[in-house]
Design an enzyme around this catalytic site. Structure first.
Site: not given
Ligand code: ZN
Length: 296
Positions: A176, A198, A205, A212, A261, A263
């Protein structure tokens, strides 16, 4: 595991969610031979995009899952039984939560949002494994308890003729960090990057609790039109039975900080997921009485 081919990878590169941010370098390097047809339906701002397919929202993407083993340190799983469900509050509280409440990154009730970073910021789950389900990538890791629940859910969907595919799971702080830095470089400032990615330490995550999903054929992967697919609709109806919630529901951007979202699912344990469904509560923030987190 079954790994689908390039279609999913390509669609992944085109996708636009907010929940964690993409790796621009990775997406650029992915060859997308076809027309950008999917992009026309790709927006993560439901309020402005309902029905029209026009694209006012910034493009937001899900990166590929994190590299494997580095984040999966040996050791016992930090799994604990879900915390008792607290008394739901009527609305997000204006008062700050007690220090540490829902802040244990190893607990299934941790709440991560734009105002609640992981502590420590570079937290990594004690253990991770790849669920034995159809995946769009070779590296879709989750905490073992989450992986097991996901296998149950995917199996139940399959029994009803709905083929779910795992698109993305755990992403490390390091992943990330580089992703976000790339976006800052691309936009020229953090403000721009924050619209699509993010910040490291703020991605759900990174907990190993979030993932997802997509369809077996890869269509509408991580883009708005996924919400109209059998996969999305089945998952939205049944996720709570397996301890999952749809973390970024439609119309709660001001609470969660992210547009819808369809997903992105998050494991919270069945105590919480079923309580939320029974109460009709849409967000973890509301359920736990935590302040809304529309921005950093
Ligand atoms: Zn996600």
């Amino acid at each position: 595991m079954r790994v689908r081919g390039s279609a999913a990878v390509i669609l992944l590169a085109l996708a636009l969610p907010a929940c964690s941010g993409a790796d621009p370098a990775a997406t650029v390097s992915t060859t997308v031979p076809g027309p950008a047809a999917t992009a026309s339906s790709a927006t993560s701002d439901p309020s402005s995009a309902a029905g029209s397919g026009t694209l006012p929202a910034p493009v937001q993407r899900e990166p590929s899952p994190a590299p494997t083993a580095s984040g999966a340190a040996a050791g016992p799983t930090a799994t604990s039984t879900p915390a008792p469900t607290p008394t739901p509050t009527a609305a997000p509280s204006a008062t700050a939560p007690p220090a540490g409440a829902y802040a244990d990154p190893g607990a299934v009730d941790v709440v991560v949002n734009k105002r609640r970073p992981l502590v420590p910021l570079d937290f990594a789950p004690a253990d991770l494994r790849q669920p034995d389900v159809a995946t769009a990538t070779e590296n879709a890791l989750l905490r073992p308890d989450v992986a097991s629940a996901l296998e149950e859910m995917f199996g139940a969907a399959g029994n009803e003729g709905v083929a779910l595919t795992l698109v993305s799971g755990y992403r490390s702080f390091a992943t990330q960090e580089s992703t976000y830095a790339s976006w800052v470089a691309q936009y020229g400032d953090a403000a721009g990057a924050d619209t699509v990615s993010a910040r490291p330490g703020y991605s759900e995550h990174q907990t190993g609790l979030a993932f997802d999903i997509g369809q077996a054929d890869g269509a509408c992967t991580l883009v708005l039109c996924f919400r109209d697919t059998p996969a999305a609709q089945w998952a939205a109806r049944h996720a709570a039975d397996f301890g999952f919630i749809l973390r970024y529901p439609l119309g709660f951007h001001e609470v969660t900080g992210f547009s819808a979202e369809s997903w992105h699912f998050r494991y919270v344990g069945r105590d919480v997921s079923l309580a939320m469904r029974a109460a009709g509560t849409q967000t973890l923030e509301e359920h736990f009485g935590l302040p809304a987190a529309p921005s950093y």
